[in-house]
Write an enzyme that holds these catalytic residues in place. Structure first.
Site, mmCIF file in Angstrom:
data_model
loop_
_atom_site.group_PDB
_atom_site.id
_atom_site.type_symbol
_atom_site.label_atom_id
_atom_site.label_comp_id
_atom_site.label_asym_id
_atom_site.label_seq_id
_atom_site.Cartn_x
_atom_site.Cartn_y
_atom_site.Cartn_z
ATOM 1 N N ARG A 16 0.846 -1.196 0.000
ATOM 2 C CA ARG A 16 0.000 0.000 0.000
ATOM 3 C C ARG A 16 0.880 1.244 0.000
ATOM 4 N NH1 ARG A 16 -4.867 1.398 4.236
ATOM 5 N NH2 ARG A 16 -3.260 1.007 5.817
ATOM 6 N N ASP B 46 -4.050 2.962 14.349
ATOM 7 C CA ASP B 46 -3.235 3.541 13.292
ATOM 8 C C ASP B 46 -3.836 4.889 12.921
ATOM 9 O OD1 ASP B 46 -5.441 2.984 11.712
ATOM 10 O OD2 ASP B 46 -4.416 1.583 10.391
#
EC number: 2.3.3.9
Length: 554
Positions: free
Chosen positions: A168, A453
């Site tokens: 990613r 996160d």
């Protein structure tokens, strides 16, 4: 060979990873991508701002009129079939790109491992370049790690059961400020994608695999079109067949939920589906509708997959993907094991099982976990209920007619429990702790038995800002949520955190800086688009004290 049309400079400390990764040819390729596509990226970001202004003024997302016949009602197009080595994605594990995590991810027993340069990573120069080197070594099969504390050696498992690698890159909104192309700061997305693709595409193809990506935070199908054009140009540049690159789009924004088919259409020849990026999706919902008095979000604890707008989002995504012959991936289980409390741990793990059972029965083709201990739990659920490699052939009709209103419908919360003082304090603590870690170069942290996160921290940041913007009160004590109250909570949490540190720890920690930034972000008149964009300049200061990498000026 010197390219006179593209000028690339790297302003960062010289380190071994950068020497290996930022070769002249690799930088030339990144320079080519930025020179070719970055003006379009910047224009699309300006379009985001214009749309956001419309929403602030009272507008709501809607299905695009211009694509109704050509895309949504056009049943002649399908996405490319999935490659053989990624046809079964029942459990995907994600994590940052440090060397030990890459090995653990590959060894985890998951179907795939997504190495994350975005929400799980803080893009310091060392994180970015060492992460690229780690992935290059993983693709080559030469990666290993020795723990300096105890001498333990980590290597990929030798039984052939390694997870398939996906990567990613950062989103379109993030820069890579250590790299300048034609006097403009480079795109973080193009840097991450370009470096991985350049260094690994030929080795992956030789192994019978390919470069597989997860693309984050798209807000419009034009942004998917840009990625597709990047793929086409990159494959031509590196001399590999069109369609070699494959990518899953993370459906993480409320605007993209109204353009699922359009996004797939734009990237159909390179697509391997959509993913329910649930935490960023919740953040986007709050951020985009922050000025709507009818869309004030309750405490984060009430924002679950049982919310009406989340249920509608899942049904529509599964229907759309399977209708077009591609993957519909489930969301993240952010839970982590609870040590020294077997009863609490058992309850938490049962919650994970229930979540994964809901996903597989809804028709998802796979799911995400954040911790290796959850891989078996998720796999057991999918193995029991999904006997084939995927469920792409299942097209649940209940997702066919999801309305615009359903995609925006908030949950009904019992009176007095929607917004609480505990939820406010908990949210402040999450934003502060994550920001402090990010400023130190750490992109994900364990907190309250969850893996936090950027996406999860952003939910709390956006809703606290929204609460003070609308002058609401916490319902358990009937006290207004004011800027002063938020600042006091931030200051108290900073003081509490620092009181437990030694003098050396206080020097290395970033609590004072994080407190200042978070207090400002939560109380300013305009909500910042991203926490990471606010913090990013503060991780660049030491980098720019270093030297320019030799031969980086092409």
């Amino acid at each position: 060979m010197k390219n006179t049309e593209v000028d690339v400079k790297v302003h960062a400390p010289i380190c071994s990873a950068a020497r290996e990764i930022c070769t002249p040819d690799a930088l030339r390729f990144v320079g080519f991508l930025c020179a070719t596509f970055d003006d379009r990226r910047r224009a699309l970001l300006k379009e985001r701002e214009a749309v956001a202004t419309e929403y602030d003024g009272g507008a709501l997302p809607s299905y695009p009129v211009e694509t109704r016949e050509s895309v949504r009602e056009n049943n002649t197009w399908m996405c490319a079939p999935p490659p053989a080595d990624i046809s079964d994605r029942r459990v995907e594990i994600t994590g940052p790109v440090d060397r030990k995590m890459v090995i653990n991810g590959l060894n985890s027993g998951a179907s795939t491992y997504m190495a994350d340069f975005e929400d799980s990573s803080s893009p310091t120069w060392s994180v970015v370049t060492e992460g690229q080197r780690n992935l290059r070594d993983a693709v080559r099969g030469t990666i290993s790690y020795t723990n300096p504390a105890n001498g333990k050696v980590y290597v990929p498992r030798s039984d052939g059961k390694l997870a398939t690698l996906l990567v990613r890159p950062r989103g379109w909104h993030l820069d890579e400020a250590h790299v300048v192309v034609n006097n403009k700061v480079a795109s973080g997305a193009l840097f991450d994608f370009g470096m991985y693709f350049y260094h690994n595409v030929h080795n992956l193809v030789k192994k019978g695999s390919a470069p597989y990506f997860y693309l984050p935070k798209l807000e419009h199908y034009h942004e998917a079109r840009l990625w597709n054009d990047v793929f086409v140009a990159s494959q031509k540049y590196m001399g590999v067949p069109q369609g070699t690159i494959r990518a899953t789009i993370l459906l993480e924004t409320i605007t993209a939920a109204f353009q699922m088919e359009e996004i797939l259409y734009e990237i159909k020849d390179h697509s391997i589906g959509l993913n329910c990026g649930r935490w960023d999706y919740l953040f986007s919902y709050i951020k985009k509708l922050k000025c709507h008095t009818s869309k004030i979000a309750p405490d984060r604890s009430h924002l679950s997959m049982s919310c009406p707008f989340m249920q509608a989002y899942v049904k529509k995504l599964i229907y759309t993907c399977h209708k077009r012959g591609t993957f519909a991936m489930g969301g993240m289980a952010a839970t982590i094991p609870i040590k020294n409390d077997p009863e609490a741990n058992a309850k938490a793990m049962e919650g994970v099982r229930s979540d994964k059972l809901r996903e597989v029965q809804a028709g998802h083709d796979g799911t995400w976990v954040a911790h290796p201990a959850l891989v078996k739990i998720a796999r057991d659920v999918f193995d029991e209920h999904m006997k084939s490699p995927n469920q792409i052939g299942l097209v649940p009709t209940e997702g066919a007619n999801i309305t615009e209103e359903q995609l925006l419908e908030l949950p009904i919360v019992p009176h007095g429990k929607a917004i609480t003082s505990e939820g406010l304090a908990h949210g402040v603590a999450i934003v502060l702790a994550y920001s402090e870690a990010w400023l130190r170069g750490v992109g994900c942290i364990p907190m309250n038995h969850k893996m936090e996160d950027a996406a999860t921290a952003e939910i709390s940041r956006a809703q606290i800002w929204q609460w003070q913007r609308h002058g609401v009160h916490t319902q358990d004590d009937d006290v207004n949520i004011t800027k002063e109250r938020i600042r006091d909570l931030v200051a108290a949490e900073v003081s509490r955190r620092r009181s437990n540190l030694s003098d050396t720890q206080k020097t290395n920690a970033k609590w004072l800086l994080a407190g200042k930034l978070v207090s400002d972000m939560l109380t300013k008149d305009k909500l910042d688009n991203f926490l990471t964009s606010v913090c990013y300049p503060h991780i660049l200061k030491t980098a720019y004290e270093g030297s320019v990498i030799p031969d980086a000026h092409l």
